[in-house]
Design a protein around this motif. Structure first.
Motif, PDB file in Angstrom:
ATOM      1  N   MET A   1       2.693 -10.411   6.101  1.00 31.90           N
ATOM      2  CA  MET A   1       3.466 -10.370   4.859  1.00 31.90           C
ATOM      3  C   MET A   1       4.906  -9.983   5.150  1.00 31.90           C
ATOM      4  O   MET A   1       5.211  -9.343   6.164  1.00 31.90           O
ATOM      5  CB  MET A   1       2.879  -9.332   3.883  1.00 31.90           C
ATOM      6  N   ASN A   2       5.784 -10.334   4.233  1.00 32.43           N
ATOM      7  CA  ASN A   2       7.143  -9.827   4.230  1.00 32.43           C
ATOM      8  C   ASN A   2       7.093  -8.365   3.777  1.00 32.43           C
ATOM      9  O   ASN A   2       6.529  -8.059   2.725  1.00 32.43           O
ATOM     10  CB  ASN A   2       7.984 -10.667   3.264  1.00 32.43           C
ATOM     11  N   PRO A   3       7.671  -7.410   4.547  1.00 32.97           N
ATOM     12  CA  PRO A   3       7.620  -5.998   4.141  1.00 32.97           C
ATOM     13  C   PRO A   3       8.171  -5.758   2.743  1.00 32.97           C
ATOM     14  O   PRO A   3       7.650  -4.924   1.997  1.00 32.97           O
ATOM     15  CB  PRO A   3       8.464  -5.293   5.210  1.00 32.97           C
ATOM     16  N   ARG A   4       9.233  -6.457   2.380  1.00 38.00           N
ATOM     17  CA  ARG A   4       9.793  -6.296   1.049  1.00 38.00           C
ATOM     18  C   ARG A   4       8.788  -6.674  -0.031  1.00 38.00           C
ATOM     19  O   ARG A   4       8.651  -5.996  -1.050  1.00 38.00           O
ATOM     20  CB  ARG A   4      11.063  -7.155   0.904  1.00 38.00           C
ATOM     21  N   MET A   5       8.057  -7.761   0.205  1.00 39.51           N
ATOM     22  CA  MET A   5       7.069  -8.202  -0.771  1.00 39.51           C
ATOM     23  C   MET A   5       5.927  -7.193  -0.888  1.00 39.51           C
ATOM     24  O   MET A   5       5.435  -6.916  -1.988  1.00 39.51           O
ATOM     25  CB  MET A   5       6.518  -9.574  -0.401  1.00 39.51           C
ATOM     26  N   LEU A   6       5.516  -6.615   0.249  1.00 34.73           N
ATOM     27  CA  LEU A   6       4.469  -5.600   0.208  1.00 34.73           C
ATOM     28  C   LEU A   6       4.930  -4.396  -0.604  1.00 34.73           C
ATOM     29  O   LEU A   6       4.172  -3.870  -1.433  1.00 34.73           O
ATOM     30  CB  LEU A   6       4.089  -5.184   1.630  1.00 34.73           C
ATOM     31  N   VAL A   7       6.154  -3.970  -0.395  1.00 31.43           N
ATOM     32  CA  VAL A   7       6.679  -2.825  -1.140  1.00 31.43           C
ATOM     33  C   VAL A   7       6.763  -3.127  -2.627  1.00 31.43           C
ATOM     34  O   VAL A   7       6.541  -2.249  -3.474  1.00 31.43           O
ATOM     35  CB  VAL A   7       8.056  -2.411  -0.581  1.00 31.43           C
ATOM     36  N   GLU A   8       7.048  -4.363  -2.975  1.00 34.70           N
ATOM     37  CA  GLU A   8       7.095  -4.749  -4.384  1.00 34.70           C
ATOM     38  C   GLU A   8       5.748  -4.490  -5.064  1.00 34.70           C
ATOM     39  O   GLU A   8       5.698  -4.138  -6.257  1.00 34.70           O
ATOM     40  CB  GLU A   8       7.485  -6.223  -4.515  1.00 34.70           C
ATOM     41  N   PHE A   9       4.679  -4.643  -4.318  1.00 40.22           N
ATOM     42  CA  PHE A   9       3.354  -4.305  -4.854  1.00 40.22           C
ATOM     43  C   PHE A   9       3.154  -2.792  -4.880  1.00 40.22           C
ATOM     44  O   PHE A   9       2.691  -2.231  -5.871  1.00 40.22           O
ATOM     45  CB  PHE A   9       2.255  -4.956  -4.010  1.00 40.22           C
ATOM     46  N   VAL A  10       3.491  -2.128  -3.792  1.00 39.34           N
ATOM     47  CA  VAL A  10       3.198  -0.699  -3.656  1.00 39.34           C
ATOM     48  C   VAL A  10       3.975   0.139  -4.660  1.00 39.34           C
ATOM     49  O   VAL A  10       3.421   1.065  -5.266  1.00 39.34           O
ATOM     50  CB  VAL A  10       3.501  -0.230  -2.212  1.00 39.34           C
TER      51      VAL A  10
END
Length: 480
Positions: free
Chosen positions: A252-261
Motif C-alpha cells: 500500500m501507499n503509506p499515505r493511503m494507509l494513514v488515511e484509513f488509520v
C-alpha cells in the motif's frame, strides 16, 4: 391401472436396453456421451448473461482505468476474470506500475504497450495489446473507450478526470470518493445533462451500504442509521513515517494507509453515503461507538430509546469488534405483524433491526458498476442534487502561520465530517481543497480549519469546479 410408459430394460456390463433400443455403455464408446461435460452446467442470468452475450458478439465493454496503484491493479485483475469486458487503456503517469499490474493479473508482462498518441493506442488495440498511457486525456478521449474508472484517490485529479470524461461523452465510475464528496453534485448534474452515467463504484463501503439502503427503503421501512465497521482503531495523530513498514508489507501507499488509520477515510465514506441518501452526521465527527453487531440497533438509535442519536436518519460507524469489514443499515419496524414475523425469524423483538452485510470486495466489485452503466444506463450510487454533509478538516498538529499544508493522510490535518449547513456557518474549508494551502494564522492541534486561517489555492480545476458547484447551489465559496 393406468400405464403411462412401458420400459423394457436389462443392465449388464455392456449395454442398457431402453424401449428396445440398445445403448452402449462400454468405457471407450461411452466417451462421446461425455463430450459436453466441460461446458458450464449452470446458466448465467441477469448481468452475467448480458455480459456473456457481449463476449459472444465480440463487443466487450471497453474500460479505461485511470491509475495503476493498488486499486488499479485490482481492477486489471478483476476485469481479467469477467467475460464481456475488456481493458481499453491503463493510465500510468510513470509507466512503471501498469506492466506489473498486467503481469499480476495474468495477462503476461508483454501484454501491454506504451502509447503516446491516439494513433498509437489504436494500433496497439488492433494488434491485441493493452495500451499503457501516461497522458490521461489522451486515454479518456479515445474512441475505443466506453467507460472510465477513476482509481486515483485525488480530489484534484478527480475533478479533471470527471470533467474530461463527461465532456468526451463517456460514462464515469468514481472510485475517488474524496472527489465525490468535494464536487460530486456538480459532476452528477453535468453527467446527466450530457447523457452519460456518473456512479460511485460498487464494492466500497458507501455503495455497499447503498444496496442495503435501497433494499430496506423499497420495503417501506424508515432508516434510523447506516454505516460501517471501522477496520482499525483510531490513531488520530498517525503520519506516513509511522506506517511505512506496514504499508510496504501490505503493498500500500503509506499515505493511503494513514488515511484509513486516522479516520479520514471513514469521514469521507460516511459523508458520501449522507450525500446520496439524505442521512446526516448526528454530530461533527459522528459518534463512532465501540459496539458489536448484536448491539448496533440498541446503540445507534434515538436517545429516548437508550441509544446515542439525537434524531433518526443518521450516518455513523462503529469501532467495535466483529463488524468490519461489513456494513449495516438499521431500520425501524413499527407494525406489530412485521415485528412478530421478524421475531419468528430470530431477528429480535424490535422496533429497531440491523441489516448487515459482512463484507465488501472493494476494487473487485467496481467493474460491475462499469457494466451496468454501459448496458443499462444506471448508477449504483450518485449524489443528491443538494449535499447534506461536508468533509472538512481538523489540524493534526499545531500549525504555524506560513506553513504549507500537505495532502489527506499526511501530517497536517485529518478529515472531519459535518452537516453541510453547520460547515458553512463555521466557514470550514472542504478537505479536498486544502492541499498546498497556506496557513495565515496559527491553528492549534484539533481545531477546525477555516477560511479565516488558511488561504487555499484558487487557480486549479478543482477549485473552479467547487466554486461553480457552490454558486449553482446558491452558496458562494466562503473564501477569505
Amino acid at each position: 391401472m393406468r400405464q403411462l410408459t412401458r420400459l423394457r430394460y436389462r443392465v449388464d456390463a455392456e449395454s442398457v436396453m431402453l424401449h428396445g433400443r440398445e445403448i452402449d455403455t462400454t468405457l471407450g464408446k461411452s466417451l462421446r456421451h461425455l463430450e459436453n461435460l466441460d461446458k458450464p452446467r449452470i446458466s448465467a442470468t441477469g448481468l452475467a448473461a448480458d455480459l456473456a452475450e457481449r463476449e459472444k458478439a465480440g463487443k466487450p465493454i471497453r474500460v479505461s482505468i485511470i491509475g495503476s496503484g493498488e486499486m488499479g491493479t485490482d481492477l486489471v485483475t478483476a476485469l481479467r476474470q469477467m467475460p464481456g469486458m475488456a481493458i481499453a487503456s491503463i493510465v500510468d503517469r510513470r509507466l512503471v506500475n501498469a506492466p506489473k499490474a498486467l503481469d499480476i493479473a495474468g495477462y503476461g508482462s508483454d501484454a501491454g504497450r506504451v502509447c503516446d498518441s491516439a494513433l498509437a493506442i489504436s494500433k496497439a488495440i488492433d494488434q491485441g495489446k493493452i495500451p499503457i498511457v501516461s497522458d490521461t486525456m489522451e486515454a479518456i478521449g479515445h474512441s475505443a473507450v466506453d467507460v472510465v474508472i477513476d482509481a486515483t484517490g485525488s480530489p484534484a485529479a478527480g475533478a479533471e478526470i470527471g470533467m474530461a470524461t463527461i465532456n468526451a461523452g463517456k460514462h464515469l465510475v468514481m472510485m475517488n470518493v474524496e472527489a465525490d464528496v468535494t464536487v460530486g453534485a456538480i459532476l452528477q448534474d453535468k453527467a446527466a445533462k450530457n447523457g452519460v452515467v456518473y456512479t460511485v463504484g460498487a464494492g466500497d463501503e458507501p455503495s455497499s451500504v447503498m444496496e442495503l439502503y435501497d433494499f430496506v427503503t423499497a420495503l417501506g421501512y424508515p432508516v434510523v442509521a447506516a454505516g460501517k465497521g471501522k477496520n482499525n482503531a483510531f490513531q488520530i495523530d498517525a503520519v506516513p513515517d509511522d506506517y511505512r513498514a506496514e504499508a510496504e508489507r501490505r503493498n500500500m501507499n503509506p499515505r493511503m494507509l494513514v488515511e484509513f488509520v486516522d479516520g479520514s477515510k471513514t469521514m469521507v465514506e460516511m459523508s458520501c453515503i449522507a450525500n446520496a441518501t439524505g442521512l446526516m452526521p448526528d454530530k461533527p465527527g459522528m459518534h463512532g461507538p465501540d459496539c458489536g453487531l448484536d448491539d448496533l440497533h440498541k446503540t445507534l438509535c434515538p436517545i429516548e430509546d437508550g441509544g446515542l442519536l439525537s434524531t433518526k436518519g443518521c450516518v455513523d460507524f462503529t469501532v467495535g469488534k466483529g463488524v468490519a469489514p461489513g456494513i449495516f443499515v438499521i431500520a425501524e419496524m413499527s407494525h406489530p405483524r412485521v415485528r412478530e414475523r421478524l421475531n419468528d425469524l430470530h431477528l429480535g423483538e424490535g422496533p429497531y433491526y440491523t441489516f448487515y452485510r459482512p463484507y465488501h470486495l472493494t476494487s473487485l466489485e467496481v467493474p460491475l458498476s462499469a457494466a451496468r452503466a454501459v448496458l443499462y444506463g444506471t448508477s449504483d450510487m450518485k449524489p443528491l442534487p443538494v449535499p447534506v454533509a461536508e468533509v472538512c478538516a481538523l489540524a493534526k498538529r499545531d500549525l504555524k502561520a506560513g506553513d504549507i499544508l500537505d495532502f489527506i493522510g499526511e501530517t497536517s490535518y485529518r478529515s472531519w465530517a459535518m452537516r453541510a449547513d453547520e460547515a458553512r456557518e463555521e466557514g470550514a474549508i472542504p478537505v479536498g481543497l486544502l492541499d498546498k494551502g497556506k496557513v495565515l494564522n496559527d491553528i492549534p492541534k484539533g481545531t477546525l480549519i477555516t477560511h479565516r486561517d488558511v488561504q487555499v489555492v484558487n487557480d486549479t480545476p478543482l477549485y473552479r469546479l467547487r466554486a461553480e458547484q457552490d454558486s449553482w447551489l446558491g452558496y458562494g465559496l466562503n473564501q477569505r
